[in-house]
Design an enzyme around this catalytic site. Structure first.
Site, PDB file in Angstrom:
ATOM      1  N   LYS A  22       0.844  -1.208   0.000  1.00 41.30           N
ATOM      2  CA  LYS A  22       0.000   0.000   0.000  1.00 41.30           C
ATOM      3  C   LYS A  22       0.875   1.252   0.000  1.00 41.30           C
ATOM      4  O   LYS A  22       0.674   2.160  -0.802  1.00 41.30           O
ATOM      5  CB  LYS A  22      -0.880   0.013   1.232  1.00 41.30           C
ATOM      6  N   ASN A  23       1.880   1.275   0.872  1.00 40.79           N
ATOM      7  CA  ASN A  23       2.659   2.503   1.043  1.00 40.79           C
ATOM      8  C   ASN A  23       3.667   2.720  -0.064  1.00 40.79           C
ATOM      9  O   ASN A  23       4.379   3.726  -0.069  1.00 40.79           O
ATOM     10  CB  ASN A  23       3.324   2.515   2.419  1.00 40.79           C
ATOM     11  N   ARG A  92      -6.335  10.862   3.973  1.00 40.10           N
ATOM     12  CA  ARG A  92      -5.485  12.022   4.276  1.00 40.10           C
ATOM     13  C   ARG A  92      -4.130  11.916   3.584  1.00 40.10           C
ATOM     14  O   ARG A  92      -3.503  12.923   3.293  1.00 40.10           O
ATOM     15  CB  ARG A  92      -5.293  12.221   5.765  1.00 40.10           C
ATOM     16  N   CYS A 116      -5.578  12.108  11.987  1.00 41.79           N
ATOM     17  CA  CYS A 116      -6.285  10.836  11.743  1.00 41.79           C
ATOM     18  C   CYS A 116      -6.298  10.095  13.073  1.00 41.79           C
ATOM     19  O   CYS A 116      -5.950  10.629  14.111  1.00 41.79           O
ATOM     20  CB  CYS A 116      -5.578  10.042  10.652  1.00 41.79           C
ATOM     21  N   ARG A 121      -1.345  14.849  12.175  1.00 44.37           N
ATOM     22  CA  ARG A 121      -0.449  14.416  11.102  1.00 44.37           C
ATOM     23  C   ARG A 121       0.046  15.682  10.381  1.00 44.37           C
ATOM     24  O   ARG A 121      -0.449  16.058   9.336  1.00 44.37           O
ATOM     25  CB  ARG A 121      -1.179  13.489  10.131  1.00 44.37           C
ATOM     26  N   PRO A 122       0.981  16.413  10.993  1.00 40.18           N
ATOM     27  CA  PRO A 122       1.428  17.678  10.396  1.00 40.18           C
ATOM     28  C   PRO A 122       2.063  17.454   9.026  1.00 40.18           C
ATOM     29  O   PRO A 122       2.564  16.363   8.734  1.00 40.18           O
ATOM     30  CB  PRO A 122       2.463  18.189  11.402  1.00 40.18           C
ATOM     31  N   ILE A 123       2.043  18.479   8.199  1.00 38.64           N
ATOM     32  CA  ILE A 123       2.700  18.400   6.875  1.00 38.64           C
ATOM     33  C   ILE A 123       3.648  19.575   6.688  1.00 38.64           C
ATOM     34  O   ILE A 123       3.970  19.961   5.548  1.00 38.64           O
ATOM     35  CB  ILE A 123       1.657  18.359   5.729  1.00 38.64           C
ATOM     36  N   ASP A 124       4.125  20.127   7.803  1.00 39.36           N
ATOM     37  CA  ASP A 124       5.029  21.289   7.710  1.00 39.36           C
ATOM     38  C   ASP A 124       6.277  20.989   6.883  1.00 39.36           C
ATOM     39  O   ASP A 124       6.764  21.841   6.126  1.00 39.36           O
ATOM     40  CB  ASP A 124       5.412  21.767   9.110  1.00 39.36           C
ATOM     41  N   ASP A 305       4.277   0.653  11.953  1.00 38.20           N
ATOM     42  CA  ASP A 305       3.075  -0.025  11.450  1.00 38.20           C
ATOM     43  C   ASP A 305       2.990  -1.468  11.919  1.00 38.20           C
ATOM     44  O   ASP A 305       1.915  -2.069  11.873  1.00 38.20           O
ATOM     45  CB  ASP A 305       3.045   0.006   9.915  1.00 38.20           C
ATOM     46  N   ARG A 397      -8.456  -0.669   4.159  1.00 34.71           N
ATOM     47  CA  ARG A 397      -7.541   0.320   3.577  1.00 34.71           C
ATOM     48  C   ARG A 397      -6.201  -0.324   3.224  1.00 34.71           C
ATOM     49  O   ARG A 397      -5.509   0.115   2.305  1.00 34.71           O
ATOM     50  CB  ARG A 397      -7.307   1.464   4.558  1.00 34.71           C
TER      51      ARG A 397
HETATM   52  C1  EPZ Z   1       3.899   6.960   6.116  1.00 28.93           C
HETATM   53  O1  EPZ Z   1       3.097   7.968   6.705  1.00 28.93           O
HETATM   54  C2  EPZ Z   1       3.004   5.738   6.007  1.00 28.93           C
HETATM   55  N1  EPZ Z   1       1.853   6.023   5.152  1.00 28.93           N
HETATM   56  C3  EPZ Z   1       2.515   5.321   7.395  1.00 28.93           C
HETATM   57  O2  EPZ Z   1       1.767   4.132   7.245  1.00 28.93           O
HETATM   58  C4  EPZ Z   1       3.738   5.024   8.263  1.00 28.93           C
HETATM   59  O3  EPZ Z   1       3.302   4.717   9.568  1.00 28.93           O
HETATM   60  C5  EPZ Z   1       4.651   6.259   8.298  1.00 28.93           C
HETATM   61  O4  EPZ Z   1       5.020   6.632   6.952  1.00 28.93           O
HETATM   62  C6  EPZ Z   1       5.922   6.000   9.085  1.00 28.93           C
HETATM   63  O5  EPZ Z   1       6.608   4.925   8.523  1.00 28.93           O
HETATM   64  C7  EPZ Z   1       2.015   5.999   3.808  1.00 28.93           C
HETATM   65  O6  EPZ Z   1       3.099   5.770   3.301  1.00 28.93           O
HETATM   66  C8  EPZ Z   1       0.798   6.265   2.983  1.00 28.93           C
HETATM   67  P1  EPZ Z   1       5.901  10.325   8.229  1.00 28.93           P
HETATM   68  P2  EPZ Z   1       3.658   9.501   6.733  1.00 28.93           P
HETATM   69  O7  EPZ Z   1       5.778  11.600   7.475  1.00 28.93           O
HETATM   70  O8  EPZ Z   1       4.395   9.787   5.493  1.00 28.93           O
HETATM   71  C9  EPZ Z   1       5.934  13.624  11.640  1.00 28.93           C
HETATM   72  C10 EPZ Z   1      -0.017   2.664   7.601  1.00 28.93           C
HETATM   73  O9  EPZ Z   1      -0.457   2.118   8.609  1.00 28.93           O
HETATM   74  N2  EPZ Z   1       5.829  14.609  10.559  1.00 28.93           N
HETATM   75  O10 EPZ Z   1       7.139   9.506   8.051  1.00 28.93           O
HETATM   76  O11 EPZ Z   1       2.525  10.383   7.089  1.00 28.93           O
HETATM   77  C11 EPZ Z   1       4.656  12.822  11.815  1.00 28.93           C
HETATM   78  O12 EPZ Z   1       3.747  13.508  12.655  1.00 28.93           O
HETATM   79  C12 EPZ Z   1       0.374   4.120   7.631  1.00 28.93           C
HETATM   80  O13 EPZ Z   1       0.184   2.090   6.502  1.00 28.93           O
HETATM   81  C13 EPZ Z   1       5.938  15.967  10.858  1.00 28.93           C
HETATM   82  O14 EPZ Z   1       6.096  16.346  12.011  1.00 28.93           O
HETATM   83  O15 EPZ Z   1       4.651   9.403   7.959  1.00 28.93           O
HETATM   84  C14 EPZ Z   1       5.138  11.543  12.450  1.00 28.93           C
HETATM   85  O16 EPZ Z   1       5.280  11.742  13.839  1.00 28.93           O
HETATM   86  C15 EPZ Z   1       0.118   4.747   8.985  1.00 28.93           C
HETATM   87  N3  EPZ Z   1       5.853  16.872   9.846  1.00 28.93           N
HETATM   88  C16 EPZ Z   1       6.537  11.352  11.853  1.00 28.93           C
HETATM   89  O17 EPZ Z   1       6.903  12.624  11.285  1.00 28.93           O
HETATM   90  C17 EPZ Z   1       5.656  16.493   8.545  1.00 28.93           C
HETATM   91  O18 EPZ Z   1       5.598  17.374   7.658  1.00 28.93           O
HETATM   92  C18 EPZ Z   1       6.613  10.308  10.749  1.00 28.93           C
HETATM   93  O19 EPZ Z   1       5.670  10.674   9.780  1.00 28.93           O
HETATM   94  C19 EPZ Z   1       5.540  15.112   8.258  1.00 28.93           C
HETATM   95  C20 EPZ Z   1       5.640  14.188   9.279  1.00 28.93           C
END
Ligand code: EPZ
Length: 421
Positions: A22-23, A92, A116, A121-124, A305, A397
């Site tokens: 999926k990812n 999202r 979620c 889930r910040p995107i900064d 995960d 999902r």
């Molecule tokens: C991806 O999410 C995966 N989703 C998640 O899988 C997975 O848990 C995660 O990576 C970590 O491996 C997909 O690939 C679709 P991150 P993502 O950005 O990209 C913080 C599942 O169950 N952060 O690596 O959203 C964030 O809050 C899902 O399949 C910021 O602070 O994860 C988190 O604490 C759940 N600012 C950490 O980084 C940002 O701009 C890791 O998030 C982005 C992230």
């Protein structure tokens, strides 16, 4: 409401092919927008998140068709550059479309992806990377409005190895004139898969899997062709099921090196695991042993995960285990439901202590998030008696056919599709 009916306490014995990741397929579907032609994606899993992504692609003007697990995406003509609010709310992680739409059309608009079940889930980091590349990013009334007269290659440094921010930066950088480096990039196998798909489109990307990725952008890309890697978290789920229930299982279709931290924990718990490039075999005689603290971390650390399904397996262990969830704020929502099955788990902030020596019993439980759903199923297989698991929209999902795959491993599990009242 649909439900899984599980008769637990029976050893597993069987083999199953793990479906596409999926990812990996979600960012690859977004990347298909960059190609001025048709892309072909093989080993595409049938998941509700994929359906949502296809709806976004079609909204943007792509023509998509599916045959079995192959998906054709023709992105020759795009007619829009926005992701509808309804689709953003449905998934999202649609934020992954931002970089690709911006690179292809010079603009992108979508509602701000909320939090979620896992917490905020910040995107900064995503937005900072796009701004570094020269995009104007306005946040107006809950919507993100991005414009870019032209994107210019630059050096991007991520303050943490965010998977999504790495992917958005890679996709946007393909549309930026010149060279972009992404430092402190996420190293997940899914990032390498995305690089390989981009290369099949003619993109010049290198370094994925390491902490520094380099993109030579500004070249028009054609359609690509790619086979998606197997889903390492689905594989971790099925190994956890065999560990919880006892018995033997053989998994194919996934690279065992992608889940070595998970197999290490299950081996420490007493499972015998043999891996070759083609298959992973597990033999589990109960009871499991408790393990040293499991700390989730960015790849190649223990994957967040896999925390829930592995915790579910360790609920059946003789000894005590400790989990430390370092990635997400709210990723223990499966704990209360596991306790309804007789588990003894104490949560204090990011730490969960799984007290061993408990016999799990069947119960009616409800999932609150995707991997929590998997955890409840794993625990139900290791519990004596019948369990009912609801909240399956979460499972759908990320699991193509959880019941069917587990039946192939010898589990007594059926899915009822009761009409929504
Ligand atoms: C991806 O999410 C995966 N989703 C998640 O899988 C997975 O848990 C995660 O990576 C970590 O491996 C997909 O690939 C679709 P991150 P993502 O950005 O990209 C913080 C599942 O169950 N952060 O690596 O959203 C964030 O809050 C899902 O399949 C910021 O602070 O994860 C988190 O604490 C759940 N600012 C950490 O980084 C940002 O701009 C890791 O998030 C982005 C992230």
């Amino acid at each position: 409401m649909s439900a899984l009916l599980i008769e637990g306490g029976k050893r597993l014995h069987g083999a199953v092919k793990v479906h596409g990741a999926k990812n990996s397929v979600l960012p690859i579907l977004a990347a298909a927008i960059l190609g001025r032609g048709e892309s072909v994606i093989h080993n595409c899993p049938a998941l509700s998140d994929v359906t949502a992504s296809v709806a976004i692609l079609e909204h943007l003007g792509c023509r998509v068709r599916t045959e079995g697990d192959t998906l054709w995406v023709d992105a020759s003509q795009l007619v829009r550059s926005d992701v509808p609010d309804a689709l953003m709310r449905e998934m999202r992680s649609s934020v992954i479309f931002l970089g690709a739409v911006l690179a292809r059309t010079g603009e992108a608009e979508m509602s701000f992806p909320g939090g979620c079940e896992l917490g905020p889930r910040p995107i900064d980091l995503h937005l900072a990377a796009l701004r570094r590349l020269g995009a104007e990013v306005a946040e107006r009334a809950g919507a993100l409005c991005c414009t870019a007269v032209g994107l210019t290659g630059c050096d991007i440094v991520l303050s943490l190895p965010s998977v999504g921010a790495t992917e958005n930066a890679m996709l946007a950088a393909t549309g930026a004139e010149g060279v972009t480096t992404i430092t402190n990039a996420a190293r997940e196998p899914e990032i390498v898969d995305l690089q390989n798909f981009l290369r099949s489109m003619g993109a010049r990307v290198r370094g994925a899997g390491s902490s520094v990725i380099t993109v030579e952008g500004g070249r028009p890309l054609h359609g690509g062709e790619h086979t998606v890697i197997g889903d390492r978290i689905v594989a971790a789920t099925y190994l956890s099921a065999a560990a919880a229930a006892g018995g033997e299982a053989e998994l194919t279709g996934v690279d065992y090196r992608h889940l070595s931290t998970v197999t290490a924990v299950l081996s420490e718990a007493g499972c015998a695991i043999r891996s070759t490039p083609e298959r992973i075999c597990i033999r589990a005689d109960r009871p499991l042993r408790g393990v040293r603290p499991v700390r989730t971390a960015p790849y190649p650390g223990f994957p967040t995960d896999a925390q829930a399904p592995v915790m579910a397996a360790l609920c059946t262990a003789e000894g005590t285990s400790v989990f430390v969830e370092n990635i997400f704020e709210s990723r223990y929502r499966h704990v209360d439901e596991l306790c309804r099955m007789g588990a003894d788990i104490r949560v204090e902030g990011r730490v969960a202590v799984v007290c061993g020596g408990k016999k799990l019993h069947g119960a009616a439980v409800k999932a609150a998030d995707l991997r929590g759903a998997a955890a409840l199923v794993v625990a139900a297989l290791g519990a004596r008696g019948r369990s009912t698991v609801t909240g399956l929209a979460h499972a759908d999902r990320g699991y193509q056919d959880l019941a069917g795959d587990l039946r192939a491993l010898g589990a007594e599990i059926t899915r009822t599709e009761e009409r929504e009242t």
